[in-house]
Each structure stands twice: as structure tokens, then as C-alpha cells.
Design a protein around this motif. Structure first.
Motif, PDB file in Angstrom:
ATOM      1  N   ALA A  20       0.830  -1.208   0.000  1.00  0.00           N
ATOM      2  CA  ALA A  20       0.000   0.000   0.000  1.00  0.00           C
ATOM      3  C   ALA A  20       0.862   1.254   0.000  1.00  0.00           C
ATOM      4  O   ALA A  20       0.536   2.244  -0.658  1.00  0.00           O
ATOM      5  N   ALA A  21       1.977   1.220   0.711  1.00  0.00           N
ATOM      6  CA  ALA A  21       2.890   2.365   0.713  1.00  0.00           C
ATOM      7  C   ALA A  21       3.513   2.569  -0.664  1.00  0.00           C
ATOM      8  O   ALA A  21       3.703   3.699  -1.108  1.00  0.00           O
ATOM      9  N   VAL A  23       2.106   1.812  -3.520  1.00  0.00           N
ATOM     10  CA  VAL A  23       1.065   2.290  -4.434  1.00  0.00           C
ATOM     11  C   VAL A  23       0.915   3.809  -4.331  1.00  0.00           C
ATOM     12  O   VAL A  23       0.598   4.476  -5.314  1.00  0.00           O
ATOM     13  N   ILE A  24       1.165   4.349  -3.148  1.00  0.00           N
ATOM     14  CA  ILE A  24       1.011   5.795  -2.940  1.00  0.00           C
ATOM     15  C   ILE A  24       2.003   6.602  -3.778  1.00  0.00           C
ATOM     16  O   ILE A  24       1.678   7.679  -4.264  1.00  0.00           O
ATOM     17  N   PHE A  25       3.220   6.076  -3.987  1.00  0.00           N
ATOM     18  CA  PHE A  25       4.214   6.801  -4.784  1.00  0.00           C
ATOM     19  C   PHE A  25       3.742   6.882  -6.232  1.00  0.00           C
ATOM     20  O   PHE A  25       3.287   5.899  -6.800  1.00  0.00           O
ATOM     21  N   PRO A  26       3.870   8.042  -6.860  1.00  0.00           N
ATOM     22  CA  PRO A  26       3.244   8.259  -8.166  1.00  0.00           C
ATOM     23  C   PRO A  26       4.025   7.729  -9.370  1.00  0.00           C
ATOM     24  O   PRO A  26       3.729   8.102 -10.484  1.00  0.00           O
ATOM     25  N   THR A  31       4.083   1.651  -8.381  1.00  0.00           N
ATOM     26  CA  THR A  31       2.664   1.312  -8.266  1.00  0.00           C
ATOM     27  C   THR A  31       2.425  -0.133  -8.690  1.00  0.00           C
ATOM     28  O   THR A  31       1.716  -0.881  -8.014  1.00  0.00           O
ATOM     29  N   GLY A  34       3.861  -2.343  -6.096  1.00  0.00           N
ATOM     30  CA  GLY A  34       2.998  -2.297  -4.919  1.00  0.00           C
ATOM     31  C   GLY A  34       1.788  -3.197  -5.049  1.00  0.00           C
ATOM     32  O   GLY A  34       1.434  -3.914  -4.111  1.00  0.00           O
TER      33      GLY A  34
END
Length: 50
Positions: A20-21, A23-26, A31, A34
């Protein structure tokens, strides 16, 4: 300290949180990684659930 009955769920839960962490990075690569880590953590969690 966690009860001994729940220690098997600690590693899969950590993978889910790490995914989840990521996925947050763009960035597309983090992603995608993640989502893969989340799927691995979820499948491991379901496997340990039985």
C-alpha cells in the motif's frame, strides 16, 4: 507483544502495508510493484488463514 496465535499473520500484513505504501508513490514502476506485493500478501494471508 502479540499473542502467539497471531504471529503467523504478521508477515503477510506487513507485505500488504508495504504494498500500500508503494502504491502511494506516483511512479508507474512502484505502483505496479505495490500491487504485486499486495496480491502476494493477500494470498499469503488467505493461505495462513486456514
Amino acid at each position: 507483544m502479540a499473542p502467539r496465535g497471531y504471529t503467523g499473520e504478521l508477515a503477510p500484513s506487513t507485505l500488504i502495508a508495504a504494498g500500500a505504501a508503494l502504491v502511494i508513490f506516483p511512479e508507474p514502476a512502484t505502483t505496479t510493484l505495490g500491487f504485486g506485493v499486495i496480491l502476494l500478501g493477500l494470498s499469503w494471508w488467505v493461505y495462513e488463514w486456514r
